[in-house]
Design an enzyme around this catalytic site. Sequence first.
Site, short mmCIF file in Angstrom:
data_model
loop_
_atom_site.label_atom_id
_atom_site.label_comp_id
_atom_site.label_asym_id
_atom_site.label_seq_id
_atom_site.Cartn_x
_atom_site.Cartn_y
_atom_site.Cartn_z
N THR D 12 0.32 -1.40 -0.13
CA THR D 12 0.09 0.10 0.22
C THR D 12 0.57 1.28 0.13
OG1 THR D 12 -1.69 -1.01 0.50
CG2 THR D 12 -1.52 1.74 1.27
N SER D 54 1.64 -7.22 -0.87
CA SER D 54 1.57 -8.06 -0.51
C SER D 54 0.92 -9.50 -0.40
CB SER D 54 2.05 -7.89 0.60
OG SER D 54 1.39 -8.08 1.82
N THR D 83 1.16 -4.78 3.92
CA THR D 83 0.91 -4.72 5.43
C THR D 83 0.29 -6.84 6.04
OG1 THR D 83 -1.07 -3.25 6.06
CG2 THR D 83 0.48 -2.50 6.43
N ASP D 84 -0.11 -7.00 5.03
CA ASP D 84 -1.43 -8.18 4.77
C ASP D 84 -0.48 -9.06 4.63
OD1 ASP D 84 -3.57 -7.39 4.85
OD2 ASP D 84 -3.33 -7.32 3.25
#
Lengths: 163, 163, 163, 163
Positions: D12, D54, D83-84
Amino acid sequence: MTASRIIVTGGTFDKQYDAIKGELTFGSTHLPAILEQARSTIPIAIEVNQLIDSLHMTAEDRVRVLEACRAAPEQAIVVIHGTDTMAETARVVGEAKLGKVIVFTGAMIPYAVQGSDALFNLGFALASAQTLAAGVYVAMNARIFAWDKVRKDKVDGVFVPGP
Amino acid sequence: MTASRIIVTGGTFDKQYDAIKGELTFGSTHLPAILEQARSTIPIAIEVNQLIDSLHMTAEDRVRVLEACRAAPEQAIVVIHGTDTMAETARVVGEAKLGKVIVFTGAMIPYAVQGSDALFNLGFALASAQTLAAGVYVAMNARIFAWDKVRKDKVDGVFVPGP
Amino acid sequence: MTASRIIVTGGTFDKQYDAIKGELTFGSTHLPAILEQARSTIPIAIEVNQLIDSLHMTAEDRVRVLEACRAAPEQAIVVIHGTDTMAETARVVGEAKLGKVIVFTGAMIPYAVQGSDALFNLGFALASAQTLAAGVYVAMNARIFAWDKVRKDKVDGVFVPGP
Amino acid sequence: MTASRIIVTGGTFDKQYDAIKGELTFGSTHLPAILEQARSTIPIAIEVNQLIDSLHMTAEDRVRVLEACRAAPEQAIVVIHGTDTMAETARVVGEAKLGKVIVFTGAMIPYAVQGSDALFNLGFALASAQTLAAGVYVAMNARIFAWDKVRKDKVDGVFVPGP
């Protein structure tokens, strides 16, 4: 001083980033915040008609925009609309010959994203709605088009004379 | 499509932050970047006439604005001007009866500062310049004023009918 | 998770644009909004000690910063300070040997102005305060300096080893 | 002054808006512009390892991140990551025990979108990389986690102790 109405239908203009979903979605409209930022002192009614991507608009959705224009007590109307089918909805409204000034605008980059054209376009459209003769127009790229003489060039992302 | 000219005189609109001096100053104009952000596809000439705070403008400075308006080959002109003496310069240009559409605008918050009204005002003024009858106008607060019927209310920071 | 305190003294970091006065001034601190934007989930106390330009700080004002550091219950402290005399105040606090981690930071461009270094610097300083050994530091330009080995190069607007 | 390396993998943090496609995509990395905005004066190498979401990272993609960390001549490394699956890649790198300081960070809102946490997170991660002991960490939400004691709470969009 011309009382005006902004009819909001969504489109790129009003998309915002949903940090949980990780995508651009529709929340509530940015229009009240934008008019405050613009330091507007004229009476402008804001009406959320729908909040959708214009690629997903049905014929029925376009009629809802037409009906909102017809019902509006103001003579000067700006419709915030997705760019992909802006010309189609402008045609539906244009053919109805409502006798008002109705200016369609939108944005290629959302208000909430760096480098957005939303603020400029809204200013451009509001002035157009206050000054043009009755009729239906598309105001994009610092340019005013009659509703029946405009199309979006989807390759370059600009509005050009058409169809 | 109306060829237009933007005459830049400075004012709050075009101030930028000088990190070394720690203050807002004039560097080069933001106008070319702003028109790119606006995704303008019409021919707009940008002319830097002066870059000063309008509180420091002399009678001579105002005449320079008038002469630039007179010399411009375009019929539609936007003058970017500081708000404090915008009405005074508009009067100088208005009394000259140049037979063009000349729209003064500016900003209460610089383009480079969060929450600026500059983009909106520029869009509003450019549409006004394309659509109004020949004359000299001030376009601020989403509102169009004739040059001889406007003043800035310095307490509230808005333009109102005057003088 | 290290409980932290941010002691706000003003400086460029926290200046905001006053549209009526037409200049950068101090209103209320931006820190609560910034920590929300940072999506912080750790306990951070925000304390407004003073809101002034560090060029105007007196010896007494610096002692007020020292006393706030001494009184803070947290071990990790960030002081938001104007850059011009940041090294002087850091010296006052450094010589007091408080046995806490105290990190001074600020900004060359206000948070409210495009292109600001404020968010980056605050993140940098908060991590430094959580991770460094007890002592007093200046954290600017992505770099950590001990309080007695730093000065601001006012020509280039960067912190360098000194004095 | 600690020489550092930023290994960019996308996520992101680095997404930008494609006005033609009307969606967030990967163009070129924003990192050079961000370090200029941060006014960094330390040597920081920027290495684009991959530019992907990700959620789409394969085991092979994670190994590519590991190999970049291993090959880096610097002792202090920041990995910009979606972040995932940040915690998964941090685990792969953590288990390799490379003897360097490797700090994973990212953003919940892209750098190019209003209200982004990207600048803050990058500052936070760079300071962490300069100050922590050798090891692998996740630095998000103003908080530092060891690689084997962190997970993303996808409902609230924050990193919490885990797994």
